[in-house]
Write an enzyme that holds these catalytic residues in place. Structure first.
Site, PDB file in Angstrom:
ATOM      1  N   THR A  40       0.801  -1.215   0.000  1.00  0.00           N
ATOM      2  CA  THR A  40       0.000   0.000   0.000  1.00  0.00           C
ATOM      3  C   THR A  40       0.838   1.272   0.000  1.00  0.00           C
ATOM      4  OG1 THR A  40      -1.604  -1.304   1.260  1.00  0.00           O
ATOM      5  CG2 THR A  40      -2.031   1.031   1.106  1.00  0.00           C
TER       6      THR A  40
ATOM      7  N   THR B  74      -3.890   0.912  -2.765  1.00  0.00           N
ATOM      8  CA  THR B  74      -3.160  -0.348  -2.684  1.00  0.00           C
ATOM      9  C   THR B  74      -3.440  -1.279  -3.858  1.00  0.00           C
ATOM     10  OG1 THR B  74      -2.717  -2.238  -1.207  1.00  0.00           O
ATOM     11  CG2 THR B  74      -5.002  -1.499  -1.379  1.00  0.00           C
TER      12      THR B  74
ATOM     13  N   SER C 104     -10.640  -3.887   5.110  1.00  0.00           N
ATOM     14  CA  SER C 104      -9.401  -3.165   4.836  1.00  0.00           C
ATOM     15  C   SER C 104      -8.846  -2.554   6.110  1.00  0.00           C
ATOM     16  CB  SER C 104      -9.648  -2.039   3.816  1.00  0.00           C
ATOM     17  OG  SER C 104      -8.500  -1.239   3.672  1.00  0.00           O
TER      18      SER C 104
END
Length: 573
Positions: free
Chosen positions: A382, A400, A447
């Site tokens: 990321t 990402t 996430s």
């Protein structure tokens, strides 16, 4: 160079912008700034700012450049979360560009023929690893709502760079010399090989004319160029190749839509902290901060082992809850309010004892439903960047392709994500209870990305934080905010503080960077730090201090840089 040094002339400007302006007074000049993990990507954003572009315009340019120069971390084949401060309305808006599972995805897609979850190295290289990309469609949505320039004006600089080539940086070179499954992928081998078959290294020149052609098509045709037509067909063809081919279709790509969400905001210290709601783990960042507020960590400092112990134990409690409950709210009930309920936060903070014990288990916050234990593997990856424009709008965006070089599969000059491996590989517990983060068609995987924006007591922009790093993102952001807001350190010093990631029974950290006595003090409290935590942090942060001065910086563990629109910066006399 820290942002405090670069932006010292701006302090009076932001103070003026927040004061009552006389009727005849001219609008204050607000220099734009870009903080990104690669100087070439930051320059792409600053070029847009200097042409009169907005923060939204510059974000598009930064992402297009990162896809070229930092392909190990993010790209147009991946996903993102953006937290956006609208200076005109004072609102904080979240744009969710998280990838989605193809409609045909199943909860057992990562279960092998032996009935066991696939090894990560197998799953990450599979066609099933790739989710429907979301970053580009999200950026198009944001740019239409908040842009000043034409979409077609945002890509040419990076297209030229892709044609002419750029020098491989030390960090990209380090990733190419690492031990990652993707380095064996045919597309990675081909892209990073010299004519004699040897791998490119630091200092070598890399060009990508295929990506340049894609960017020019993108400039003229909009995001549909990726989601429909020839590029979409190539994506589907690539992910449907084995091993473990994907079920993705052209219809999956065509139907993708980003989600505009209300920011999740809570008061903390003298500020309001705003983050993306689930499927982001922003709620967990807020929970960590709230638990730390129930301790005396603010009265301590970075040289006190008890302070780091409190941070470690609060982190473990936060991760236990996060891993159990956070997932896509369109598919499962996420007890957001319960996780942040003051009484529940107090009960969790009260579990911090004199020494670290076994890994804490998830609590039962108000509104929680029964879900199984999570077995999600979250490799580090990321990138994060922050952009501010002359009108005072600010973008805090984490982006990402998941782990290093995503799935290792490339289409039209960019890598495809391996975001589906952010789902739990095992859909149920032994007792049959489903994992909240199990795979489902159309679902967005949980996430750890948590781009954060701070507002002051009057609702004015006060700061922005964010970092890459997989599940460690929450610890990286939490540490930096602890240093900057609780310990009152300059932001650059807060970013430079050693990292400590405590999750379950693992305690990782930059052992050699702690002040004398801290590591031993932690060991005496049951926290035995071990070096290493996958990929380095990449924290970027900026704050408006109470006196009106602007303070911020970038993570020197990567190749970050802060650029300021000097043309709009008044000269001090």
């Amino acid at each position: 160079m820290s942002l405090r040094i670069l932006l010292t002339p701006l302090a009076a400007l932001f103070a003026a912008a927040c004061a009552t302006v006389p009727q005849q007074a001219a609008e204050p000049v607000r220099p734009g700034f870009v903080i990104a993990a690669n100087p070439l990507a930051a320059k792409a954003g600053m070029d847009v700012i200097q042409r009169g572009g907005s923060a939204a315009d510059a974000a598009v340019a930064v992402q297009a450049a990162l896809s070229l120069v930092e392909p190990q971390s993010s790209g147009l084949g991946g996903g993102a979360f953006m937290t956006y401060f609208d200076a005109r309305t004072g609102k904080v808006i979240v744009y969710d560009g998280r990838e989605t599972a193809p409609a045909g995805a199943s909860p057992t897609m990562f279960i092998g023929t032996d009935g066991k979850p696939l090894p990560f190295a197998t799953a990450v290289l599979s066609g099933r690893a790739t989710g429907v990309p979301g970053a580009l469609r999200m950026l198009e949505t944001v740019q239409r709502a908040h842009g000043r320039l034409r979409w077609s004006e945002l890509f040419e600089g990076t297209a030229v760079l892709a044609e002419q080539g750029f020098t491989i940086s030390p960090r990209l070179g380090r990733m190419l010399g690492g031990d990652y499954p993707q380095l064996t992928a045919p597309d990675v081998v081909k892209y990073f090989s010299k004519p004699d078959g040897t791998r490119l290294k630091v200092g070598d020149r890399l060009s990508n004319p295929v990506y340049a052609r894609f960017l020019r098509r993108l400039a003229s045709g909009g995001a549909d160029v990726l989601y429909k037509g020839e590029t979409a067909a190539r994506i589907v063809e690539r992910v449907r190749q084995g091993p473990f081919e994907s079920s993705m279709t052209m219809a999956d790509l065509a139907r993708y839509r980003p989600v505009r969400r209300d920011a999740l905001c809570r008061e903390w210290q003298a500020y309001t902290a705003c983050v993306p709601p689930p499927p982001s783990s922003g709620v967990s960042t807020l929970q960590l901060l709230a638990m730390l507020g129930r301790t005396d960590i603010a009265a301590r400092g970075p040289s006190d082992p008890q302070a780091w112990y409190l941070f470690a134990e609060a982190s473990r409690l936060m991760y236990a809850d996060r891993d159990r409950y956070v997932a896509d709210p369109a598919f499962v009930t996420v007890p957001v309010d319960g996780l942040l309920d003051p009484a529940y936060v107090a009960s969790r903070a009260a579990l911090i004892g004199r020494s670290a014990g076994p890994p804490p288990v998830a609590g039962t916050p108000p509104g929680a439903v029964s879900v199984g234990a999570d077995r999600t593997l979250e490799p580090a990856g990321t990138s994060h960047f922050i952009v501010g424009d002359s009108a005072g709008n600010v973008v805090s965006m984490t982006t990402t392709v998941e782990s290093i070089f995503g799935s290792g599969r490339m289409v039209d000059g960019f890598f495809l994500n391996n975001q589906m491996t952010d789902f739990s590989f095992s859909p149920t517990e032994a007792d049959g209870r489903p994992a909240a983060n199990a795979v489902a068609g159309g679902k967005r995987p949980r996430s750890s990305m948590t781009p954060l924006i701070l507002l002051d007591g009057q609702g004015r922009f006060a700061g922005a934080f964010g970092s890459p790093g997989g599940s460690a993102i929450l610890a990286y952001v939490g540490k930096t905010m602890t240093g900057a807001l609780l310990w009152k350190l300059p932001v650059q010093e807060a970013i430079d503080l050693p990292n400590l990631v405590a999750r379950g029974n693992g305690f990782g950290g930059e052992v050699d960077k702690f002040p004398a006595g801290v590591v031993a003090g932690l060991a005496a409290r049951g926290v035995a730090l071990k070096p290493g935590q996958g990929e380095d942090s990449g924290v970027h942060a900026v704050m408006v201090r109470p006196d009106g001065s602007i303070d911020g910086g970038f993570d020197r563990r990567r190749e970050g840089v802060v650029l300021i629109d000097q043309a709009r910066t008044p000269v001090r006399r």
